[in-house]
Enzyme design. Sequence first.
Site, short mmCIF file in Angstrom:
data_model
loop_
_atom_site.label_atom_id
_atom_site.label_comp_id
_atom_site.label_asym_id
_atom_site.label_seq_id
_atom_site.Cartn_x
_atom_site.Cartn_y
_atom_site.Cartn_z
N PRO A 27 -66.17 68.66 -79.73
CA PRO A 27 -66.29 70.12 -79.73
C PRO A 27 -67.30 70.68 -78.75
O PRO A 27 -67.32 71.88 -78.52
CB PRO A 27 -66.72 70.43 -81.17
CG PRO A 27 -67.43 69.20 -81.62
CD PRO A 27 -66.73 68.05 -80.96
N ASP A 50 -60.45 70.30 -68.78
CA ASP A 50 -60.24 71.65 -69.28
C ASP A 50 -61.51 72.49 -69.12
O ASP A 50 -62.60 71.96 -68.87
CB ASP A 50 -59.84 71.62 -70.76
CG ASP A 50 -58.42 71.11 -70.96
OD1 ASP A 50 -57.67 71.09 -69.96
OD2 ASP A 50 -58.08 70.72 -72.08
N LYS A 72 -57.82 76.40 -69.03
CA LYS A 72 -57.00 77.49 -69.52
C LYS A 72 -57.84 78.35 -70.45
O LYS A 72 -58.63 77.86 -71.23
CB LYS A 72 -55.79 76.96 -70.30
CG LYS A 72 -54.87 76.08 -69.48
CD LYS A 72 -53.74 75.56 -70.33
CE LYS A 72 -52.84 74.64 -69.54
NZ LYS A 72 -51.75 74.10 -70.37
N GLY A 103 -61.25 69.03 -74.51
CA GLY A 103 -62.15 69.32 -75.61
C GLY A 103 -61.54 68.92 -76.92
O GLY A 103 -60.32 68.89 -77.08
N GLY A 104 -62.38 68.61 -77.90
CA GLY A 104 -61.87 68.23 -79.22
C GLY A 104 -61.12 66.92 -79.18
O GLY A 104 -61.59 65.93 -78.61
N ASP A 105 -59.94 66.91 -79.78
CA ASP A 105 -59.09 65.72 -79.82
C ASP A 105 -57.79 66.02 -79.10
O ASP A 105 -57.20 67.09 -79.30
CB ASP A 105 -58.80 65.33 -81.28
CG ASP A 105 -58.01 64.04 -81.37
OD1 ASP A 105 -58.63 62.98 -81.56
OD2 ASP A 105 -56.78 64.07 -81.23
N THR A 133 -62.73 66.35 -83.54
CA THR A 133 -62.02 67.62 -83.41
C THR A 133 -62.93 68.78 -83.79
O THR A 133 -63.91 68.62 -84.54
CB THR A 133 -60.76 67.64 -84.26
OG1 THR A 133 -60.04 68.85 -84.02
CG2 THR A 133 -61.08 67.56 -85.74
N ALA A 134 -62.60 69.97 -83.28
CA ALA A 134 -63.44 71.14 -83.50
C ALA A 134 -63.60 71.46 -84.97
O ALA A 134 -64.67 71.91 -85.41
CB ALA A 134 -62.86 72.33 -82.75
N MET A 184 -59.16 78.58 -82.00
CA MET A 184 -59.09 79.73 -81.10
C MET A 184 -58.65 80.97 -81.88
O MET A 184 -57.84 81.77 -81.42
CB MET A 184 -58.12 79.46 -79.94
CG MET A 184 -58.45 78.19 -79.16
SD MET A 184 -60.12 78.23 -78.43
CE MET A 184 -59.90 79.50 -77.22
N GLY A 213 -69.57 75.84 -81.05
CA GLY A 213 -69.94 74.88 -82.08
C GLY A 213 -70.54 73.60 -81.53
O GLY A 213 -70.05 73.05 -80.55
#
Length: 489
Positions: A27, A50, A72, A103-105, A133-134, A184, A213
């Site tokens: 995250p 990203d 994006k 980012g994240g997974d 993950t976030a 998001m 986060g």
Amino acid sequence: MNAAGSFGSVPVSPWPEGSVCLVGAGPGAADLLTLRAWHRLLQAEVVVHDRLLAPEVLVLLPPDTERLDVGKAAGHHSVPQAQIQALLIEHARRGRRVLRLKGGDPYLFGRGGEEVQALLEAGIGVEVVSGVTAASGCGAAAGIPLTHRDLARHCVLLPGHFADDTAPDWAALAQPQQTRVFYMGVRRLAHIAAELQRHGLAPDTPAALVFDGTRESQSVVATGLAALAAQAPAYDERPGLLIVGETVRLSPHYREAEAVAPAAPPGGEHYGPADRARLQRLLAGRRDMRHFRRGQSIEPQTLDRLLQAANQAPSVGMMQPWRYLRVRDAALRERIADIVAAERDATAAALGERAADFLRLKVEGIRECAELLVAALPPDDGTVFGRRTMPREMVVCSLACSIQNLWLAARVENLGLGWVSMFEPARLAELLAMPAGAEPLAILCLGPVEAFYAAPMLEQEGWRTRRPWQDAVYEDVWGASPNSRASSV
């Protein structure tokens, strides 16, 4: 890491040349990377990354690593997804170790599945390295458990930007004993909160927004769902997560809605002279518009505000006897335009010698407007107020109030709203597959306009002028105004 490809006594699998590794960077905080992710960062020859990645992750890359930013943002895709996949395939076929850094997974709302599928179809070897993950990372950083034996036995992860044909089951999401995490979800907060409440979730259900986060810049706003939607910071480009559920109450950031909501004046809301002047200016500034700006759109959060305003209109017993159909299909809009054209011709024919003048005045907004809404009455469902069914006249008045609220909100947003009335609504009702008893009363064209004119169109063209308001108010008997009664005494 030593030369043998291991971290101390922890071995790391080799990475063959000419293949792609999808790595989840977590995250935000760099120290949440897995050991394998760190190893792949050091080995990569080209990195496709990203925009949501924290800078401290990218600085771990060796200086000579080629970097390609394909980031994006919501609604702004710098590189199309198909082109990203083509980049991965192109560099892998050159025999390079290609790192796709997300980012994240990669497999949780990261489109990793699409990229892996494209690579395998191209005959490229792929490895996926999962990341924190976030939902779990930001939840933990904000002190919000995603599950709890007493408060939440389920956790649902959802994308915040829903496509119209993949909207979630709001009724199921409104059920208790679950934590709902919207990735998001900041931009769509108002819509999400409204739908959850409309399907039965209590307005004071704990909810939180977690921005940035796990990073040093992390900020958390946590309170009741309705208060959060009303008081949340304006949407910006920072990554944010929306968490809704009773476990949010356990966060040290949580504040009861009453503690953060502005206190209402004694006796309810009161408006001063400045508020009165602003409202009068808004009402007096109502103007017809001649042309919508073609090719324009309305931001989703703006449209949410407009429709919420329409839904807050006064009505008897809060029965809300109105429905709005949003027409997005281009072919369907064209068929509606044909119906309006037929109605326009019929009206012109009824005017006789002024037909040509009327046709010149009418402006076609069905195709040019950004949003097309059909305002309709639902079927008579036997709604009862006290002992009597709500009369149709009051139903129509309520719908008119709703449209007026929509217009007022549109004017505040500097948008124009054009109203096309329907003399013969049956054709439109059939086209929109309305049930028996439902009736479309107006087509509303909404969007940015070239200008708001100084006077209504019909007045400018000499068709008619607005009468003084005193002439529209009678006293005691029909036709007697207060002024005329006073002069006759």
